[in-house]
Design an enzyme around this catalytic site. Structure first.
Site, PDB file in Angstrom:
ATOM      1  CE  LYS A 136      -4.225  -2.095   1.558  1.00  0.00           C
ATOM      2  NZ  LYS A 136      -3.771  -3.508   1.576  1.00  0.00           N
TER       3      LYS A 136
HETATM    4  C1  LIG Z   1      -4.384  -4.552   0.661  1.00  0.00           C
HETATM    5  C2  LIG Z   1      -3.608  -5.807   0.460  1.00  0.00           C
HETATM    6  C3  LIG Z   1      -3.957  -6.763  -0.526  1.00  0.00           C
HETATM    7  C4  LIG Z   1      -5.176  -6.613  -1.412  1.00  0.00           C
HETATM    8  O1  LIG Z   1      -5.037  -5.608  -2.388  1.00  0.00           O
HETATM    9  P1  LIG Z   1      -6.322  -5.029  -3.148  1.00  0.00           P
HETATM   10  O2  LIG Z   1      -5.817  -3.913  -3.977  1.00  0.00           O
HETATM   11  O3  LIG Z   1      -7.252  -4.570  -2.059  1.00  0.00           O
HETATM   12  O4  LIG Z   1      -6.904  -6.123  -3.950  1.00  0.00           O
HETATM   13  C5  LIG Z   1      -3.156  -7.885  -0.679  1.00  0.00           C
HETATM   14  N1  LIG Z   1      -2.077  -8.087   0.114  1.00  0.00           N
HETATM   15  C6  LIG Z   1      -1.727  -7.209   1.088  1.00  0.00           C
HETATM   16  C7  LIG Z   1      -0.531  -7.519   1.939  1.00  0.00           C
HETATM   17  C8  LIG Z   1      -2.453  -6.039   1.289  1.00  0.00           C
HETATM   18  O5  LIG Z   1      -2.089  -5.180   2.264  1.00  0.00           O
END
Ligand SMILES: *Cc1c(COP(=O)(O)O)cnc(C)c1O
Length: 494
Positions: A113
């Site tokens: 993120k």
């Molecule tokens: C948020 C997250 C996801 C999922 O990603 P999306 O864009 O919501 O599909 C997968 N793995 C981790 C470690 C995350 O923090």
């Protein structure tokens, strides 16, 4: 480039800065660009030579033409430079023949993120100036762990913005909690609540919906905003790394220009994989998109039969950031395939009945592009262990869900195409479960990160290793009924 709502049939248009400042469209839809900018054949040779920040500025400018290239380049250099991403944004590893892991988690909080949340606050800060906002944006976040910390790091000390994060006091891992309560920055606040994640989330939603509170805040010079992944400002920076990943494989001599590469993404809210789909629409020669889910496999069913149905049990898994039954960004894919009118209808069905079913032609288009696949915790752990033992590649639990899907697909297709797997978190963010996958029941969970480092020879990232030495700044834990009060105090503090 202009934007419109996924549910708007009347085509009311907005600028890039407006959609980033607003977050969600007034009709409840998500903002989408009115067209997808294409990368021309003659542009690839130049794009191949660019650094990650320069590529980011180039791609972003195609969508956000109300920002100057200089602004975007300055922001991308600050977001993705060595100070924030000492080991590269992203770092790509060859796991095995034709299988590549694109590690997106070498940023400040060790989760993917950061790739969006290091950039989006800078875009928002400029958007506030461009739209002549005179008030402070107060970002409210309810978090189950990863998003809160990444948002805090992204928004700390950003002009014109304050950020407040609520987390369930007993519902996050020790590492995640320490990451948040030691947060630095003059414009941040972090608060534990007595309750679970849903309590935190509905508390925040209640505050957003309170018109009297909104008015009081406005009089005090503030307005509420969100850093949620449905904000276009979070999605657009994610397109960049898919373009980069493809060009990287060319530059390394792994593929030739034009070769088809498949993409596999561990999916929750559908933001990350949708960004890959945008890259393909821009001209990157991607083939299939493998949408990897955990036991919460609502998307696997959707890509198998065109029926989205959230009426099912919710499972807590070892890949908690993918524990989700409503993948909000799927609405953007629906809009691209079905148009605004049908999207609005499907979203109404989803709200009222928890389900909707695509028409046959819509399902055909979607199922030609996407393949769903899922792994329960047992299968995820097995993949994590076997990839480590056969390939000496250490993945976290979320990435292992995707590796499980990618390896199964390789077996089916006899490794015809290279597969780019999005790796979304450092294994040290989920040390206990990673260690237990590797060692089974003998795993020591007391000092899991140290154990994991000793067992695998991998290094604990510095961002996580020094947490215990940092000063705790935010120790308060409140009742959920006190959330609005806490927001008010923070909003009116200087
Ligand atoms: C948020 C997250 C996801 C999922 O990603 P999306 O864009 O919501 O599909 C997968 N793995 C981790 C470690 C995350 O923090």
């Amino acid at each position: 480039m202009k934007y419109k709502s996924t549910r708007d049939v009347e085509n009311k248009l907005y600028s890039g800065a407006e959609v980033i400042a607003m977050g969600l469209a007034p009709d409840g839809g998500l903002f989408m660009p009115t067209s997808i900018p294409a990368i021309k054949d003659e542009e690839w040779a130049h794009l191949r030579t660019l650094s990650y920040p320069a590529l980011a500025a180039d791609i972003l400018h195609r969508y956000l033409d109300d920002y100057t290239e200089e602004e975007l380049l300055a922001d991308a250099e600050a977001a993705y430079g060595p100070k924030k991403f000492p080991e590269g944004a992203p770092a790509i590893n060859e796991v095995s023949e034709n299988l590549y892991s694109m590690e997106l988690w070498h940023g400040p909080t060790c989760a993917f993120k950061d790739m969006a949340l290091q950039m989006m606050p800078r875009l928002l800060s400029r958007a506030l100036k461009k739209t002549n906002a005179s008030k402070t944006a107060l970002i409210l976040v309810a978090t189950s762990g990863d998003t809160g910390k990444a948002a805090l790091e992204g928004f700390k000390d950003v002009d014109g913005v304050k950020i407040m994060v609520f987390y369930p006091a007993e519902g996050v891992s020790d590492t995640q909690k320490l990451q948040m309560i030691t947060q630095e920055g003059q414009n941040v606040s972090v608060c534990g609540i007595c309750g679970n994640f849903d309590d935190a989330q509905s508390g925040v939603k209640t505050i957003f919906a309170d018109e009297a509170f909104e008015k009081a805040l406005a009089d005090a010079g503030a307005f509420l905003s969100s850093a949620n992944s449905i904000n276009w400002g979070r999605l657009v920076p994610q397109i960049v790394y898919y373009v980069y990943g493809y060009l990287y494989l060319i530059n390394q001599g792994k593929i030739a220009m034009g070769d088809t590469v498949d993409v596999c993404v561990p999916t929750g809210n559908f933001g990350n994989i949708l960004a890959a789909y945008f890259a393909k629409q821009m001209g990157v020669p991607f083939g299939k998109f493998i949408c990897a889910s955990n036991h919460n496999n609502v998307l696997t069913d959707f890509f198998a039969n065109g029926n989205y149905n959230r009426n099912r049990p919710f499972f807590q898994t070892i890949s908690p950031s993918m524990d989700i039954l409503i993948s909000s960004n799927l609405e953007r894919l629906l809009y691209l395939v079905c148009g605004a009118k049908k999207t609005a209808e499907y979203m109404k069905d989803l709200k009222e009945t928890g389900a909707y079913t695509l028409d046959a032609d819509e399902f055909k288009t979607i199922s030609e592009a996407f393949i769903g696949s899922y792994a329960c915790d047992e299968a995820t752990k097995k993949t994590l262990k076997s990839v480590f033992e056969s390939n000496r590649y250490l993945a976290d639990t979320h990435t292992s869900v995707a590796l499980n899907a990618a390896i199964a697909y390789q077996e089916k297709t006899e490794k015809k195409n290279a597969i780019l797997v999005a790796s979304t978190a450092s294994p040290f963010k989920f040390s206990e479960d990673v260690l237990s996958a590797l060692k089974g029941d003998e795993a020591e969970t007391k000092n899991a990160a140290k154990e994991l480092a000793a067992y695998t020879g991998a290094q604990i990232p510095e961002q996580l290793a020094n947490l215990a030495q940092k000063a705790v700044r935010f120790s308060s834990v409140i009742e959920k009924t006190e959330m609005q009060n806490a927001v008010w105090q923070f909003a009116t503090s200087k």
